[in-house]
Design a protein around this motif. Structure first.
Motif, PDB file in Angstrom:
ATOM      1  N   GLU A  92       9.695  -4.047 -19.613  1.00 10.54           N
ATOM      2  CA  GLU A  92       8.660  -5.313 -19.132  1.00 10.54           C
ATOM      3  C   GLU A  92       7.956  -5.128 -17.898  1.00 10.54           C
ATOM      4  O   GLU A  92       6.758  -4.881 -17.764  1.00 10.54           O
ATOM      5  CB  GLU A  92       9.279  -6.383 -19.219  1.00 10.54           C
ATOM      6  N   PHE A  93       8.860  -4.930 -16.803  1.00  8.97           N
ATOM      7  CA  PHE A  93       8.410  -4.929 -15.132  1.00  8.97           C
ATOM      8  C   PHE A  93       8.069  -3.526 -15.001  1.00  8.97           C
ATOM      9  O   PHE A  93       7.241  -3.646 -13.970  1.00  8.97           O
ATOM     10  CB  PHE A  93       9.624  -5.204 -14.436  1.00  8.97           C
ATOM     11  N   ASP A  94       8.545  -2.481 -15.634  1.00  7.41           N
ATOM     12  CA  ASP A  94       8.370  -1.051 -15.005  1.00  7.41           C
ATOM     13  C   ASP A  94       8.072   0.001 -16.169  1.00  7.41           C
ATOM     14  O   ASP A  94       9.133   0.646 -16.434  1.00  7.41           O
ATOM     15  CB  ASP A  94       9.486  -0.618 -13.887  1.00  7.41           C
ATOM     16  N   PRO A  95       7.013  -0.184 -16.918  1.00  6.64           N
ATOM     17  CA  PRO A  95       7.059   0.682 -18.165  1.00  6.64           C
ATOM     18  C   PRO A  95       7.114   1.951 -17.957  1.00  6.64           C
ATOM     19  O   PRO A  95       7.499   2.705 -18.682  1.00  6.64           O
ATOM     20  CB  PRO A  95       5.496   0.210 -18.704  1.00  6.64           C
ATOM     21  N   THR A  96       6.795   2.500 -16.584  1.00  5.21           N
ATOM     22  CA  THR A  96       6.819   3.980 -16.455  1.00  5.21           C
ATOM     23  C   THR A  96       8.086   4.449 -15.766  1.00  5.21           C
ATOM     24  O   THR A  96       8.048   5.230 -15.297  1.00  5.21           O
ATOM     25  CB  THR A  96       5.465   4.528 -15.626  1.00  5.21           C
ATOM     26  N   VAL A 119       6.910  -6.060  -4.560  1.00  6.46           N
ATOM     27  CA  VAL A 119       5.777  -5.173  -4.845  1.00  6.46           C
ATOM     28  C   VAL A 119       6.245  -4.597  -6.291  1.00  6.46           C
ATOM     29  O   VAL A 119       7.337  -4.347  -6.679  1.00  6.46           O
ATOM     30  CB  VAL A 119       5.526  -4.148  -4.043  1.00  6.46           C
ATOM     31  N   SER A 120       5.187  -5.077  -7.299  1.00  6.12           N
ATOM     32  CA  SER A 120       5.248  -4.733  -8.645  1.00  6.12           C
ATOM     33  C   SER A 120       5.175  -3.279  -8.995  1.00  6.12           C
ATOM     34  O   SER A 120       4.822  -2.306  -7.907  1.00  6.12           O
ATOM     35  CB  SER A 120       4.701  -5.578  -9.724  1.00  6.12           C
ATOM     36  N   ALA A 121       5.653  -2.741  -9.935  1.00  8.21           N
ATOM     37  CA  ALA A 121       5.659  -1.345 -10.531  1.00  8.21           C
ATOM     38  C   ALA A 121       3.925  -1.055 -10.385  1.00  8.21           C
ATOM     39  O   ALA A 121       3.517   0.291 -10.105  1.00  8.21           O
ATOM     40  CB  ALA A 121       5.858  -1.076 -11.883  1.00  8.21           C
ATOM     41  N   GLU A 122       3.161  -1.823 -10.465  1.00 10.29           N
ATOM     42  CA  GLU A 122       1.564  -1.472 -10.295  1.00 10.29           C
ATOM     43  C   GLU A 122       1.050  -1.501  -8.884  1.00 10.29           C
ATOM     44  O   GLU A 122      -0.097  -1.482  -8.679  1.00 10.29           O
ATOM     45  CB  GLU A 122       0.962  -2.717 -11.406  1.00 10.29           C
ATOM     46  N   GLY A 123       1.965  -1.903  -8.094  1.00 11.26           N
ATOM     47  CA  GLY A 123       1.714  -1.932  -6.879  1.00 11.26           C
ATOM     48  C   GLY A 123       1.039  -3.319  -6.161  1.00 11.26           C
ATOM     49  O   GLY A 123       0.518  -3.304  -5.133  1.00 11.26           O
ATOM     50  N   GLU A 173       0.892  -1.327   0.119  1.00  8.83           N
ATOM     51  CA  GLU A 173      -0.035   0.005  -0.099  1.00  8.83           C
ATOM     52  C   GLU A 173       0.909   1.250  -0.099  1.00  8.83           C
ATOM     53  O   GLU A 173       0.472   2.233  -0.689  1.00  8.83           O
ATOM     54  CB  GLU A 173      -0.709   0.257   1.134  1.00  8.83           C
ATOM     55  N   GLU A 174       1.767   1.129   0.863  1.00  3.89           N
ATOM     56  CA  GLU A 174       2.942   2.579   0.828  1.00  3.89           C
ATOM     57  C   GLU A 174       3.730   2.482  -0.357  1.00  3.89           C
ATOM     58  O   GLU A 174       3.713   3.949  -0.700  1.00  3.89           O
ATOM     59  CB  GLU A 174       3.921   2.029   2.107  1.00  3.89           C
ATOM     60  N   VAL A 175       3.861   1.593  -1.213  1.00  2.00           N
ATOM     61  CA  VAL A 175       4.584   1.650  -2.567  1.00  2.00           C
ATOM     62  C   VAL A 175       3.660   2.167  -3.380  1.00  2.00           C
ATOM     63  O   VAL A 175       3.586   3.154  -4.380  1.00  2.00           O
ATOM     64  CB  VAL A 175       5.133   0.211  -3.073  1.00  2.00           C
ATOM     65  N   GLY A 176       2.365   1.795  -3.448  1.00  2.00           N
ATOM     66  CA  GLY A 176       1.194   2.337  -4.090  1.00  2.00           C
ATOM     67  C   GLY A 176       1.267   1.833  -5.730  1.00  2.00           C
ATOM     68  O   GLY A 176       2.283   1.463  -5.930  1.00  2.00           O
ATOM     69  N   GLY A 177       0.428   2.491  -6.632  1.00  2.00           N
ATOM     70  CA  GLY A 177       0.341   1.747  -7.866  1.00  2.00           C
ATOM     71  C   GLY A 177       1.063   2.942  -8.674  1.00  2.00           C
ATOM     72  O   GLY A 177       1.603   3.700  -8.180  1.00  2.00           O
ATOM     73  N   ILE A 178       0.696   2.881 -10.082  1.00  2.00           N
ATOM     74  CA  ILE A 178       1.622   3.667 -10.994  1.00  2.00           C
ATOM     75  C   ILE A 178       1.411   5.072 -10.713  1.00  2.00           C
ATOM     76  O   ILE A 178       2.309   5.919 -10.928  1.00  2.00           O
ATOM     77  CB  ILE A 178       0.973   3.301 -12.574  1.00  2.00           C
ATOM     78  N   ASP A 179       0.196   5.731 -10.168  1.00  2.71           N
ATOM     79  CA  ASP A 179       0.003   7.128 -10.099  1.00  2.71           C
ATOM     80  C   ASP A 179       0.623   7.407  -8.804  1.00  2.71           C
ATOM     81  O   ASP A 179       0.665   8.608  -8.552  1.00  2.71           O
ATOM     82  CB  ASP A 179      -1.669   7.490  -9.864  1.00  2.71           C
ATOM     83  N   ALA A 180       1.293   6.694  -7.853  1.00  6.05           N
ATOM     84  CA  ALA A 180       1.939   7.025  -6.780  1.00  6.05           C
ATOM     85  C   ALA A 180       3.516   7.612  -6.933  1.00  6.05           C
ATOM     86  O   ALA A 180       3.936   7.805  -6.103  1.00  6.05           O
ATOM     87  CB  ALA A 180       1.853   5.791  -5.903  1.00  6.05           C
TER      88      ALA A 180
END
Ligand SMILES: Cc1cc2nc3c(=O)[nH]c(=O)nc-3n(C[C@H](O)[C@H](O)[C@H](O)COP(=O)(O)OP(=O)(O)OC[C@H]3O[C@@H](n4cnc5c(N)ncnc54)[C@H](O)[C@@H]3O)c2cc1C
Length: 308
Positions: free
Chosen positions: A291-295, A121-125, A12-19
């Motif tokens: 591939e793992f972290d497009p942004t 935790v993936s790049a998408e959270g 949760e702390e890592v968050g998703g792409i928008d974080a």
């Protein structure tokens, strides 16, 4: 807090792409490896604590934010240890993310083999599990070991299942002006054989009776008990095992050095001259990262290949 809850809070702390940009801060003992994080990068901490320990299976499941010292204190009660090492404060996740082998690689193999399963935790959270918790797990691709040495650019490690090994009953250094190639070829599974162009050092470890027998052989080869090598020079060169044994031929002026024989790492006083990049290595790493972290939000600014 139970570690599964701690893992969820971590995600949760890592968050998703928008974080936005994020990286894990461990003990910060190797913070500069691969460059500085981009200025807008948020720092998070991985969960701490031992989740489960199976001495008979020789595996331990641990929060990535646990210090290596704390982990080894726990394992010592069962006379076990892992190959992870590091200065005071260094964490399990940091050691895996940096992926640097210690001096005992000759006996214990590459440190990536210590990692059996990773929860990251993936790049998408999302919380992802890679690998399997047993030593004999042979199915599927070895995806979890991609994280070893990736500096957290492919995922942020929250928990790791590690392979343990027995604490050696005895350890002993020997040193002297023996022929380094003969020493390397004569001993049975030494933990390390080091050479500075004049002196050869050997680290033996294992059962007392075996170390004693190999120690007698060291004596016949011209090596006596020693405190071990002097402090290692600051720069780390990557060469082949063959090149390390005839260092510094073809390598120009490296200054005083200590070569890890049979492994190919040389600790030298001068930095290693820039090498032509191994064909395709950088492109492969870039593709994996994309591939793992497009942004590019995981530890941006740091380059796992851009270091000594
Ligand atoms: C056998 C051996 C011997 C060693 N000996 C020494 C030694 O004598 N001296 C020495 O200085 N080092 C040594 N090292 C290296 C040392 O283990 C690591 O550099 C150190 O443990 C890094 O841990 P840290 O918590 O301080 O990481 P940090 O410095 O906090 O982080 C380093 C990098 O890893 C990333 N990172 C940290 N935690 C995570 C995580 N959970 N998920 C994803 N990315 C993460 C960070 O963002 C940063 O990019 C040795 C390593 C081995 C294997």
């Amino acid at each position: 807090m139970a570690l599964s809850t701690a893992l969820e809070s971590f995600a949760e702390e890592v968050g998703g792409i928008d974080a936005g940009a994020v990286c894990v801060r461990g003990g910060a003992t190797r913070w500069a490896v691969g460059g500085a994080p981009r200025a807008d990068t948020r720092e998070v901490r991985a969960p701490r604590g031992i989740v489960s320990y199976e001495p008979a299976e020789m595996t331990v499941q641990v929060g990535a934010g646990t210090s290596i010292a704390e982990l080894h204190d726990e394992l010592a009660a069962h006379r076990q240890v892992t190959v992870l090492e590091g200065p005071a404060g260094a964490t399990v996740g940091g050691a895996l993310a940096v992926g640097r082998n210690g001096l005992r690689r000759l006996r214990h193999g590459p440190m990536r083999d210590v990692l059996l399963e990773a929860r990251y935790v993936s790049a998408e959270g999302r919380l992802i599990k890679a690998g399997g918790p047993t030593v004999k797990n042979v199915t599927g691709f070895d995806l979890c070991r991609l994280h070893v040495g990736a500096l957290g650019t492919l995922g942020l490690l929250g928990q790791a299942t590690l392979r343990t090994r027995p604490l050696p009953e005895t350890m002993a250094w020997f040193g002297g002006a023996a022929d380094h190639r003969v020493v390397l070829g004569s001993l049975y599974r030494p933990a390390a054989v080091l050479w500075d162009g004049l002196t050869t050092w050997v680290l033996l470890e294992g059962y007392g009776v075996d170390v004693e027998a190999e120690g007698l052989l060291c004596g016949r080869l011209g090596l006596g008990p020693s405190d071990g090598p002097p402090e290692l020079p600051a720069h780390r060169w990557t060469t082949s095992p063959a090149d390390a044994a005839r260092f510094p031929t073809d390598h120009g002026d490296a200054g005083p050095f200590i070569a890890e024989l049979g492994v190919g790492i040389v600790h030298a006083s001068q930095p290693q001259p820039a090498q032509p990049p191994a064909t395709g290595r950088h492109e492969l790493q870039q593709r994996l990262r994309h591939e793992f972290d497009p942004t590019s939000r995981l530890n941006p600014g740091r380059d796992p290949l851009g270091r000594e």
